[in-house]
Motif scaffolding. Structure first.
Motif, PDB file in Angstrom:
ATOM      1  N   ARG C  11       0.160  -1.493   0.230  1.00  0.00           N
ATOM      2  CA  ARG C  11      -0.020   0.017   0.042  1.00  0.00           C
ATOM      3  C   ARG C  11       1.033   1.440   0.414  1.00  0.00           C
ATOM      4  O   ARG C  11       0.627   2.082  -0.373  1.00  0.00           O
ATOM      5  CB  ARG C  11      -0.742   0.150   1.001  1.00  0.00           C
ATOM      6  CG  ARG C  11      -2.027  -0.999   0.831  1.00  0.00           C
ATOM      7  CD  ARG C  11      -2.761  -0.784   2.405  1.00  0.00           C
ATOM      8  NE  ARG C  11      -3.923  -2.024   2.560  1.00  0.00           N
ATOM      9  CZ  ARG C  11      -4.699  -2.512   3.471  1.00  0.00           C
ATOM     10  NH1 ARG C  11      -4.857  -1.455   4.733  1.00  0.00           N
ATOM     11  NH2 ARG C  11      -5.084  -3.380   2.944  1.00  0.00           N
ATOM     12  N   PRO C  13       3.766   3.445  -1.289  1.00  0.00           N
ATOM     13  CA  PRO C  13       4.841   2.938  -2.623  1.00  0.00           C
ATOM     14  C   PRO C  13       6.243   3.303  -2.567  1.00  0.00           C
ATOM     15  O   PRO C  13       6.751   3.443  -2.647  1.00  0.00           O
ATOM     16  CB  PRO C  13       4.167   4.260  -3.170  1.00  0.00           C
ATOM     17  CG  PRO C  13       2.658   4.914  -3.306  1.00  0.00           C
ATOM     18  CD  PRO C  13       2.649   4.225  -2.041  1.00  0.00           C
ATOM     19  N   ALA C  14       6.307   4.432  -0.931  1.00  0.00           N
ATOM     20  CA  ALA C  14       7.784   5.212  -0.048  1.00  0.00           C
ATOM     21  C   ALA C  14       8.133   3.685   0.201  1.00  0.00           C
ATOM     22  O   ALA C  14       9.572   4.301   0.202  1.00  0.00           O
ATOM     23  CB  ALA C  14       7.404   6.164   0.308  1.00  0.00           C
ATOM     24  N   ARG C  16       8.271   0.540  -0.982  1.00  0.00           N
ATOM     25  CA  ARG C  16       8.754  -0.213  -2.636  1.00  0.00           C
ATOM     26  C   ARG C  16      10.284  -0.171  -2.925  1.00  0.00           C
ATOM     27  O   ARG C  16      11.151   0.922  -3.594  1.00  0.00           O
ATOM     28  CB  ARG C  16       7.934  -0.405  -3.604  1.00  0.00           C
ATOM     29  CG  ARG C  16       6.899  -1.100  -3.659  1.00  0.00           C
ATOM     30  CD  ARG C  16       5.434  -0.430  -4.375  1.00  0.00           C
ATOM     31  NE  ARG C  16       4.244  -0.314  -3.803  1.00  0.00           N
ATOM     32  CZ  ARG C  16       3.346  -0.136  -4.441  1.00  0.00           C
ATOM     33  NH1 ARG C  16       3.113   0.481  -5.398  1.00  0.00           N
ATOM     34  NH2 ARG C  16       2.188   0.281  -3.826  1.00  0.00           N
ATOM     35  N   ILE C  19      16.108  -1.971   0.047  1.00  0.00           N
ATOM     36  CA  ILE C  19      16.159  -2.266   1.701  1.00  0.00           C
ATOM     37  C   ILE C  19      15.191  -1.630   2.324  1.00  0.00           C
ATOM     38  O   ILE C  19      14.636  -1.437   3.319  1.00  0.00           O
ATOM     39  CB  ILE C  19      17.360  -1.936   2.212  1.00  0.00           C
ATOM     40  CG1 ILE C  19      17.548  -2.437   3.586  1.00  0.00           C
ATOM     41  CG2 ILE C  19      17.995  -0.333   2.119  1.00  0.00           C
ATOM     42  CD1 ILE C  19      18.432  -1.792   4.064  1.00  0.00           C
ATOM     43  N   ARG C  20      14.277  -1.102   1.061  1.00  0.00           N
ATOM     44  CA  ARG C  20      13.141   0.003   1.962  1.00  0.00           C
ATOM     45  C   ARG C  20      12.430  -1.459   2.703  1.00  0.00           C
ATOM     46  O   ARG C  20      11.556   0.467   4.139  1.00  0.00           O
ATOM     47  CB  ARG C  20      12.158   0.983   0.647  1.00  0.00           C
ATOM     48  CG  ARG C  20      13.407   1.389   0.453  1.00  0.00           C
ATOM     49  CD  ARG C  20      12.569   2.591  -1.279  1.00  0.00           C
ATOM     50  NE  ARG C  20      12.865   3.991  -0.651  1.00  0.00           N
ATOM     51  CZ  ARG C  20      11.810   5.286  -1.004  1.00  0.00           C
ATOM     52  NH1 ARG C  20      11.264   4.508  -2.022  1.00  0.00           N
ATOM     53  NH2 ARG C  20      11.961   5.875  -0.493  1.00  0.00           N
ATOM     54  N   LEU C  22      12.751  -2.693   4.665  1.00  0.00           N
ATOM     55  CA  LEU C  22      12.992  -2.459   6.511  1.00  0.00           C
ATOM     56  C   LEU C  22      12.407  -1.481   7.199  1.00  0.00           C
ATOM     57  O   LEU C  22      12.541  -1.061   8.495  1.00  0.00           O
ATOM     58  CB  LEU C  22      14.571  -2.365   6.664  1.00  0.00           C
ATOM     59  CG  LEU C  22      15.496  -3.732   6.817  1.00  0.00           C
ATOM     60  CD1 LEU C  22      16.583  -3.405   6.831  1.00  0.00           C
ATOM     61  CD2 LEU C  22      15.036  -4.078   8.334  1.00  0.00           C
ATOM     62  N   GLU C  23      12.522  -0.461   5.878  1.00  0.00           N
ATOM     63  CA  GLU C  23      11.637   1.040   7.019  1.00  0.00           C
ATOM     64  C   GLU C  23      10.151   1.012   7.819  1.00  0.00           C
ATOM     65  O   GLU C  23      10.037   2.091   8.547  1.00  0.00           O
ATOM     66  CB  GLU C  23      11.007   2.108   5.915  1.00  0.00           C
ATOM     67  CG  GLU C  23      13.483   2.178   5.711  1.00  0.00           C
ATOM     68  CD  GLU C  23      12.873   4.010   4.067  1.00  0.00           C
ATOM     69  OE1 GLU C  23      11.789   4.023   4.000  1.00  0.00           O
ATOM     70  OE2 GLU C  23      13.806   3.956   3.742  1.00  0.00           O
ATOM     71  N   LEU C  25      10.213  -1.064  10.563  1.00  0.00           N
ATOM     72  CA  LEU C  25      10.051  -0.732  11.663  1.00  0.00           C
ATOM     73  C   LEU C  25       9.715   0.737  11.966  1.00  0.00           C
ATOM     74  O   LEU C  25       9.894   1.013  13.375  1.00  0.00           O
ATOM     75  CB  LEU C  25      11.541  -1.378  12.107  1.00  0.00           C
ATOM     76  CG  LEU C  25      11.535  -2.731  11.734  1.00  0.00           C
ATOM     77  CD1 LEU C  25      13.059  -2.780  11.853  1.00  0.00           C
ATOM     78  CD2 LEU C  25      10.908  -3.793  12.687  1.00  0.00           C
ATOM     79  N   LEU C  26       9.987   1.741  10.783  1.00  0.00           N
ATOM     80  CA  LEU C  26       9.939   3.100  11.662  1.00  0.00           C
ATOM     81  C   LEU C  26       8.234   2.809  11.779  1.00  0.00           C
ATOM     82  O   LEU C  26       8.320   4.611  11.963  1.00  0.00           O
ATOM     83  CB  LEU C  26      10.626   3.795  10.346  1.00  0.00           C
ATOM     84  CG  LEU C  26      11.875   3.659  10.181  1.00  0.00           C
ATOM     85  CD1 LEU C  26      13.293   4.608   9.465  1.00  0.00           C
ATOM     86  CD2 LEU C  26      12.688   4.440  11.927  1.00  0.00           C
ATOM     87  N   TYR C  27       7.493   3.010  11.191  1.00  0.00           N
ATOM     88  CA  TYR C  27       6.263   3.662  11.160  1.00  0.00           C
ATOM     89  C   TYR C  27       5.164   3.106  12.462  1.00  0.00           C
ATOM     90  O   TYR C  27       4.870   2.222  12.767  1.00  0.00           O
ATOM     91  CB  TYR C  27       5.207   1.977   9.795  1.00  0.00           C
ATOM     92  CG  TYR C  27       5.446   2.881   9.020  1.00  0.00           C
ATOM     93  CD1 TYR C  27       6.789   2.804   8.306  1.00  0.00           C
ATOM     94  CD2 TYR C  27       4.805   3.136   8.033  1.00  0.00           C
ATOM     95  CE1 TYR C  27       7.015   3.042   6.863  1.00  0.00           C
ATOM     96  CE2 TYR C  27       4.845   3.423   6.228  1.00  0.00           C
ATOM     97  CZ  TYR C  27       5.488   3.210   6.141  1.00  0.00           C
ATOM     98  OH  TYR C  27       6.404   3.589   5.012  1.00  0.00           O
ATOM     99  N   HIS C  80       0.953   6.899   8.716  1.00  0.00           N
ATOM    100  CA  HIS C  80       1.561   8.897   9.422  1.00  0.00           C
ATOM    101  C   HIS C  80       0.670   8.897  10.572  1.00  0.00           C
ATOM    102  O   HIS C  80       1.720   8.791  11.755  1.00  0.00           O
ATOM    103  CB  HIS C  80       1.042  10.057   8.919  1.00  0.00           C
ATOM    104  CG  HIS C  80       1.076   9.736   7.450  1.00  0.00           C
ATOM    105  ND1 HIS C  80       2.306   9.702   6.396  1.00  0.00           N
ATOM    106  CD2 HIS C  80       0.585   9.855   6.280  1.00  0.00           C
ATOM    107  CE1 HIS C  80       2.827  10.012   5.030  1.00  0.00           C
ATOM    108  NE2 HIS C  80       1.400  10.042   4.659  1.00  0.00           N
TER     109      HIS C  80
END
Lengths: 175, 175, 175
Positions: C11, C13-14, C16, C19-20, C22-23, C25-27, C80
């Motif tokens: 869902r 796009p940021a 995809r 290594i993205r 892995l991000e 974990l920051l959500y 967000h």
């Protein structure tokens, strides 16, 4: 303060019953108010920097930003609270209740006259719904209710209800 | 940065006079921008993870979420700031001022084309009021003003004012 | 949980590429959900105080406030997230996606009946745009889409799109 806690329990159904009143300690609105009750007298005394520092610490902890210059009445209850902004020259009466993301703000720096009041004056027993934005030196009369996401830039008479527009159902079912 | 501080003092009446300019250190908008000025070049270099981590730390501290991919112009001033979301492909010109809870977002993942820009392009000297949501790859012209809680999904010409609808007074006094 | 991560990547796009993922974990939305998955069963068991404490810790870390009583379906994705408020008796189906500043709230303490449901019931695969406020014990049908800043106080049929009003361009160019 006991007075304040009693009013919170009256107003929030999630607090009623058994040990639940203790949960009031978890209410961000309570902590923001505690910080403000310390910061405001220091601001009135003309102490620099410290009042704003207290206000910003409260904001960091609660998501609620009350400028130390704002005058806040008794038993002010902020529910949820994230995104609340209350400006420097705002005045709030007694027994007011506001929800998260309410702004008592100014019209904009490019129109302002520093000598005059820039923020709203809110009467007693007013309720302001989530996300409503009240801007400029307007007066909100006693017992008024401002609906969720309503934009208010004019005076509101006492006992009046102001509502933002509802979302509309679009007939075409798409996806 | 000195330039930025000067512009903030010009714009925020609460900052003027005596020692008050020091209070700029307490502005969340300043800290969010400082983090972004570090995160954005790292993102442009293609460094993984770290730029987003910086962005999320800034969000935790300030309530302002600027994707490290966003291009932000000079003297960008965010007032209050809680709930601000600026998307990955957003571009913001110089001397722009936005208030809390503004979104420069995308239309929605189900419509998106990853190759194209998904977020707004905002011109110079634009002012965006609290809670306004600007969505999709639209262009906001120079000197435009977007009102509080306005929803914008189309281009806005330069020097134009866009306003959301005001709350309406309901005649029946109830309670 | 793996399921949830996969749905997030679909869902956003940021996320995809390379290594993205892995991000994720920051959500903040992920952490709020993790806290809720712990707090909700404790709340159901009738444990006092602790569930609300967990909920408030999650709020402090993420800006997302989910009452531990709320029933949340599978693969719930909050993007967000700042300012999200989900009330005690809200029910959310599977594969629902909401953006920041969405409220699933009650109509107001002065109208409430404690014995009944006070918050919305949201169907499967519903998408709710940033800032939308859904209030009261309404039902949002499967596959409905609620637009940005829309106010909803009535039931919404399945597969329907609800939109808030757009900002209007004022012709007079001022400043």
């Amino acid at each position: 303060m006991f007075d304040w806690i009693k009013s919170a329990i009256d107003r929030d159904p999630a607090l009623r019953g058994g040990i639940r009143p203790l949960e009031i300690l978890l209410y961000p609105g309570m902590w923001a108010l505690v910080f403000h009750r310390v910061a405001h007298p220091l601001f009135e005394l003309g102490l620099p920097f410290i009042p704003r520092l207290l206000s910003q610490v409260a904001r960091l902890l609660t998501g609620i930003e009350i400028h130390p210059g704002a005058k806040i009445g008794k038993r002010f209850f902020i529910d949820h609270g994230y995104g609340v902004v209350i400006g420097e020259t705002a005045e709030v009466g007694d027994d007011v209740m506001i929800y998260h993301d309410v702004t008592l703000g100014a019209i904009g720096w490019w129109k302002e006259n520093l000598k005059k009041q820039r923020h709203p004056t809110v009467g007693n027993r007013v309720v302001i719904g989530a996300g409503a934005k009240i801007l400029g030196p307007v007066k909100i009369g006693n017992d008024a209710k401002i609906g969720v996401l309503a934009v208010v830039v004019n005076d509101v008479p006492a006992k009046t209800v102001v509502a933002g527009s509802l979302g509309k159902i679009l007939k075409n079912k798409r996806r």
